[in-house]
Design a protein around this motif. Structure first.
Motif, short mmCIF file in Angstrom:
data_model
loop_
_atom_site.label_atom_id
_atom_site.label_comp_id
_atom_site.label_asym_id
_atom_site.label_seq_id
_atom_site.Cartn_x
_atom_site.Cartn_y
_atom_site.Cartn_z
N VAL A 192 0.56 -1.40 0.17
CA VAL A 192 0.19 -0.24 0.09
C VAL A 192 0.74 1.08 -0.15
N THR A 193 0.66 1.70 -0.90
CA THR A 193 1.18 2.79 -1.27
C THR A 193 0.17 5.01 -1.61
N GLU A 194 1.04 5.97 -1.24
CA GLU A 194 0.14 6.89 -1.57
C GLU A 194 1.22 7.11 -2.57
N ASN A 195 -0.34 8.06 -4.05
CA ASN A 195 0.05 7.97 -5.29
C ASN A 195 0.34 9.78 -4.97
N ALA A 196 2.10 10.58 -5.58
CA ALA A 196 1.66 11.55 -5.57
C ALA A 196 1.03 12.67 -6.40
N GLY A 197 0.85 13.64 -5.36
CA GLY A 197 -0.27 14.70 -6.56
C GLY A 197 0.98 15.59 -6.75
N ASN A 198 -0.20 17.20 -6.95
CA ASN A 198 -0.04 18.27 -7.33
C ASN A 198 -0.14 19.29 -6.44
N ALA A 199 -1.07 18.98 -5.37
CA ALA A 199 -1.37 20.01 -4.77
C ALA A 199 0.26 21.19 -4.03
N SER A 200 0.30 22.44 -4.38
CA SER A 200 1.07 23.24 -4.00
C SER A 200 1.14 23.14 -3.30
#
Length: 208
Positions: free
Chosen positions: A101-109
Protein backbone atom coordinates in the motif's frame (compact mmCIF):
# COMPACT_ATOMS: atom_id res chain seq x y z
CA UNK A 1 -48.62 -51.67 -19.19
CA UNK A 2 -46.13 -49.26 -17.59
CA UNK A 3 -42.53 -50.20 -17.73
CA UNK A 4 -40.95 -51.50 -14.59
CA UNK A 5 -39.28 -48.78 -12.54
CA UNK A 6 -36.23 -51.01 -12.45
CA UNK A 7 -35.76 -50.53 -16.19
CA UNK A 8 -35.98 -46.70 -16.11
CA UNK A 9 -32.83 -44.61 -16.24
CA UNK A 10 -32.23 -41.19 -14.68
CA UNK A 11 -29.46 -38.64 -14.98
CA UNK A 12 -28.34 -36.93 -11.79
CA UNK A 13 -26.25 -33.75 -11.96
CA UNK A 14 -24.16 -32.93 -8.91
CA UNK A 15 -22.65 -29.42 -8.69
CA UNK A 16 -19.91 -28.68 -6.20
CA UNK A 17 -19.56 -25.04 -5.17
CA UNK A 18 -16.22 -23.88 -3.81
CA UNK A 19 -16.63 -22.24 -0.43
CA UNK A 20 -15.51 -18.65 -0.07
CA UNK A 21 -14.86 -16.16 2.69
CA UNK A 22 -14.69 -12.37 2.74
CA UNK A 23 -12.33 -9.84 4.29
CA UNK A 24 -14.56 -6.90 5.21
CA UNK A 25 -13.62 -3.31 6.07
CA UNK A 26 -10.15 -4.38 7.15
CA UNK A 27 -7.51 -2.64 5.00
CA UNK A 28 -7.66 1.10 5.61
CA UNK A 29 -5.54 4.23 5.19
CA UNK A 30 -5.47 7.48 7.14
CA UNK A 31 -4.27 10.83 5.83
CA UNK A 32 -2.69 13.46 8.07
CA UNK A 33 -1.62 16.95 6.99
CA UNK A 34 1.09 18.93 8.80
CA UNK A 35 1.66 22.62 8.15
CA UNK A 36 -1.81 23.66 7.02
CA UNK A 37 -5.51 22.89 7.45
CA UNK A 38 -7.53 20.78 5.05
CA UNK A 39 -9.06 22.48 2.02
CA UNK A 40 -12.36 21.51 0.41
CA UNK A 41 -10.45 20.61 -2.75
CA UNK A 42 -7.97 18.26 -1.04
CA UNK A 43 -7.96 14.70 -2.37
CA UNK A 44 -5.33 12.05 -1.65
CA UNK A 45 -5.27 8.73 -3.49
CA UNK A 46 -3.79 5.46 -2.24
CA UNK A 47 -2.96 2.26 -4.09
CA UNK A 48 -3.31 -1.36 -2.98
CA UNK A 49 -1.43 -3.77 -5.24
CA UNK A 50 -0.66 -7.45 -5.14
CA UNK A 51 2.94 -8.20 -4.19
CA UNK A 52 5.14 -9.71 -6.90
CA UNK A 53 5.20 -12.94 -4.88
CA UNK A 54 1.47 -13.43 -5.59
CA UNK A 55 0.48 -11.27 -8.59
CA UNK A 56 -2.89 -13.03 -8.88
CA UNK A 57 -3.97 -12.30 -5.30
CA UNK A 58 -7.70 -11.46 -5.04
CA UNK A 59 -8.54 -7.75 -5.15
CA UNK A 60 -11.52 -5.70 -3.89
CA UNK A 61 -14.71 -6.26 -5.87
CA UNK A 62 -14.46 -2.90 -7.66
CA UNK A 63 -11.04 -3.92 -9.02
CA UNK A 64 -11.68 -7.58 -9.78
CA UNK A 65 -9.08 -9.20 -12.06
CA UNK A 66 -6.83 -6.16 -11.76
CA UNK A 67 -3.38 -6.03 -10.17
CA UNK A 68 -4.07 -2.83 -8.22
CA UNK A 69 -6.92 -0.88 -6.63
CA UNK A 70 -7.23 2.70 -5.36
CA UNK A 71 -9.12 4.56 -2.66
CA UNK A 72 -9.37 8.32 -2.14
CA UNK A 73 -9.42 10.31 1.10
CA UNK A 74 -11.14 13.71 0.95
CA UNK A 75 -11.73 16.35 3.56
CA UNK A 76 -15.19 14.97 4.29
CA UNK A 77 -14.31 11.26 3.97
CA UNK A 78 -14.56 10.84 7.74
CA UNK A 79 -13.82 12.79 10.91
CA UNK A 80 -10.34 11.25 11.09
CA UNK A 81 -9.74 11.19 7.30
CA UNK A 82 -9.82 7.41 7.01
CA UNK A 83 -10.92 5.35 4.01
CA UNK A 84 -11.03 1.59 3.44
CA UNK A 85 -10.38 -0.49 0.36
CA UNK A 86 -13.37 -2.59 -0.64
CA UNK A 87 -14.22 -6.06 0.62
CA UNK A 88 -12.09 -8.88 -0.77
CA UNK A 89 -13.42 -12.39 -1.43
CA UNK A 90 -11.12 -15.40 -1.07
CA UNK A 91 -11.55 -19.06 -1.96
CA UNK A 92 -11.53 -21.42 1.00
CA UNK A 93 -8.27 -23.20 1.71
CA UNK A 94 -5.19 -22.43 3.75
CA UNK A 95 -3.41 -19.57 2.00
CA UNK A 96 -1.52 -16.34 2.55
CA UNK A 97 -1.63 -13.24 0.36
CA UNK A 98 0.66 -10.20 0.42
CA UNK A 99 -0.20 -6.67 -0.68
CA UNK A 100 1.65 -3.35 -0.80
CA UNK A 101 0.00 0.00 0.00
CA UNK A 102 1.40 3.39 -1.06
CA UNK A 103 0.19 6.94 -1.71
CA UNK A 104 0.01 8.29 -5.24
CA UNK A 105 1.87 11.59 -5.52
CA UNK A 106 -0.41 14.53 -6.29
CA UNK A 107 0.11 18.11 -7.35
CA UNK A 108 -1.06 20.17 -4.37
CA UNK A 109 1.04 23.32 -4.16
CA UNK A 110 3.99 23.23 -1.71
CA UNK A 111 2.97 19.74 -0.52
CA UNK A 112 5.53 17.02 0.16
CA UNK A 113 3.73 13.72 -0.39
CA UNK A 114 4.37 10.76 1.88
CA UNK A 115 6.84 8.13 0.68
CA UNK A 116 5.51 5.59 3.17
CA UNK A 117 5.03 2.02 2.01
CA UNK A 118 3.24 -0.74 3.90
CA UNK A 119 3.13 -4.51 3.46
CA UNK A 120 -0.17 -6.19 4.37
CA UNK A 121 -0.38 -9.97 4.81
CA UNK A 122 -3.83 -11.62 4.69
CA UNK A 123 -4.29 -15.21 5.85
CA UNK A 124 -7.14 -17.52 4.91
CA UNK A 125 -7.71 -20.18 7.56
CA UNK A 126 -10.33 -22.35 9.20
CA UNK A 127 -11.80 -21.06 12.44
CA UNK A 128 -10.86 -23.43 15.25
CA UNK A 129 -14.24 -23.01 16.98
CA UNK A 130 -16.84 -22.81 14.23
CA UNK A 131 -14.96 -24.75 11.57
CA UNK A 132 -15.82 -22.05 9.05
CA UNK A 133 -13.25 -20.48 6.74
CA UNK A 134 -12.20 -16.91 7.51
CA UNK A 135 -9.83 -14.26 6.14
CA UNK A 136 -7.88 -12.05 8.54
CA UNK A 137 -5.17 -9.42 8.34
CA UNK A 138 -2.24 -11.37 9.73
CA UNK A 139 0.26 -8.50 9.86
CA UNK A 140 1.02 -4.97 8.68
CA UNK A 141 4.60 -3.75 8.33
CA UNK A 142 5.71 -0.23 7.50
CA UNK A 143 8.52 -0.90 5.03
CA UNK A 144 9.31 2.78 4.54
CA UNK A 145 8.40 5.91 6.52
CA UNK A 146 6.92 9.14 5.20
CA UNK A 147 10.40 10.52 4.49
CA UNK A 148 11.88 7.34 3.01
CA UNK A 149 13.67 5.82 6.01
CA UNK A 150 13.36 2.19 7.06
CA UNK A 151 10.06 1.49 8.80
CA UNK A 152 8.95 -1.04 11.42
CA UNK A 153 6.02 -3.19 12.49
CA UNK A 154 2.60 -1.53 12.49
CA UNK A 155 -0.47 -2.14 14.63
CA UNK A 156 -2.61 -4.20 12.24
CA UNK A 157 -5.81 -2.98 13.93
CA UNK A 158 -5.08 0.65 12.90
CA UNK A 159 -5.41 2.21 9.45
CA UNK A 160 -2.05 2.80 7.79
CA UNK A 161 -0.98 6.40 8.39
CA UNK A 162 0.39 8.64 5.62
CA UNK A 163 1.54 12.14 6.65
CA UNK A 164 2.00 14.91 4.11
CA UNK A 165 4.05 17.99 5.02
CA UNK A 166 3.09 21.44 3.74
CA UNK A 167 6.54 22.88 3.12
CA UNK A 168 6.52 26.62 2.47
CA UNK A 169 4.68 27.64 5.64
CA UNK A 170 7.39 26.03 7.77
CA UNK A 171 10.62 26.34 5.88
CA UNK A 172 10.51 29.50 3.76
CA UNK A 173 13.11 29.04 1.02
CA UNK A 174 14.11 25.55 2.12
CA UNK A 175 13.07 23.03 -0.49
CA UNK A 176 10.93 19.99 0.21
CA UNK A 177 13.83 17.59 -0.29
CA UNK A 178 16.04 19.54 2.16
CA UNK A 179 13.33 19.59 4.82
CA UNK A 180 12.77 15.86 4.50
CA UNK A 181 16.48 15.15 4.60
CA UNK A 182 16.66 16.95 7.93
CA UNK A 183 13.64 15.04 9.23
CA UNK A 184 15.11 11.73 8.08
CA UNK A 185 18.31 12.56 9.94
CA UNK A 186 16.42 12.51 13.22
CA UNK A 187 16.27 16.24 13.89
CA UNK A 188 13.30 17.12 16.09
CA UNK A 189 10.47 19.49 15.30
CA UNK A 190 11.91 22.25 17.50
CA UNK A 191 15.19 22.05 15.62
CA UNK A 192 13.33 22.24 12.32
CA UNK A 193 11.51 25.33 13.49
CA UNK A 194 14.82 26.86 14.56
CA UNK A 195 16.30 26.18 11.13
CA UNK A 196 13.26 27.70 9.44
CA UNK A 197 13.38 30.77 11.68
CA UNK A 198 17.07 31.28 10.95
CA UNK A 199 16.40 31.03 7.24
CA UNK A 200 13.67 33.64 7.48
CA UNK A 201 15.97 35.94 9.51
CA UNK A 202 18.70 35.69 6.89
CA UNK A 203 16.22 36.59 4.18
CA UNK A 204 15.03 39.65 6.04
CA UNK A 205 18.61 40.73 6.75
CA UNK A 206 19.51 40.53 3.08
CA UNK A 207 16.48 42.63 2.18
CA UNK A 208 17.19 45.29 4.80
Amino acid sequence: VPESTASQEATVIITNTLKQTMLTHAIGVQKELVGRDWKDSDEFTFKLKADDSNPDAPMPASCKNQSACTVTVKRDSSDDHVAYFGDITYDAGEAEYTYLVTENAGNASAMYYSQAEYRVVVSVMKDGTSGEWKAVVESVTQLQTDYGAAGSNWDKTRPMLFTNQYISALTGRMGAERWWQIAAGGVGVLALLAVAAADQWRRKKRLS
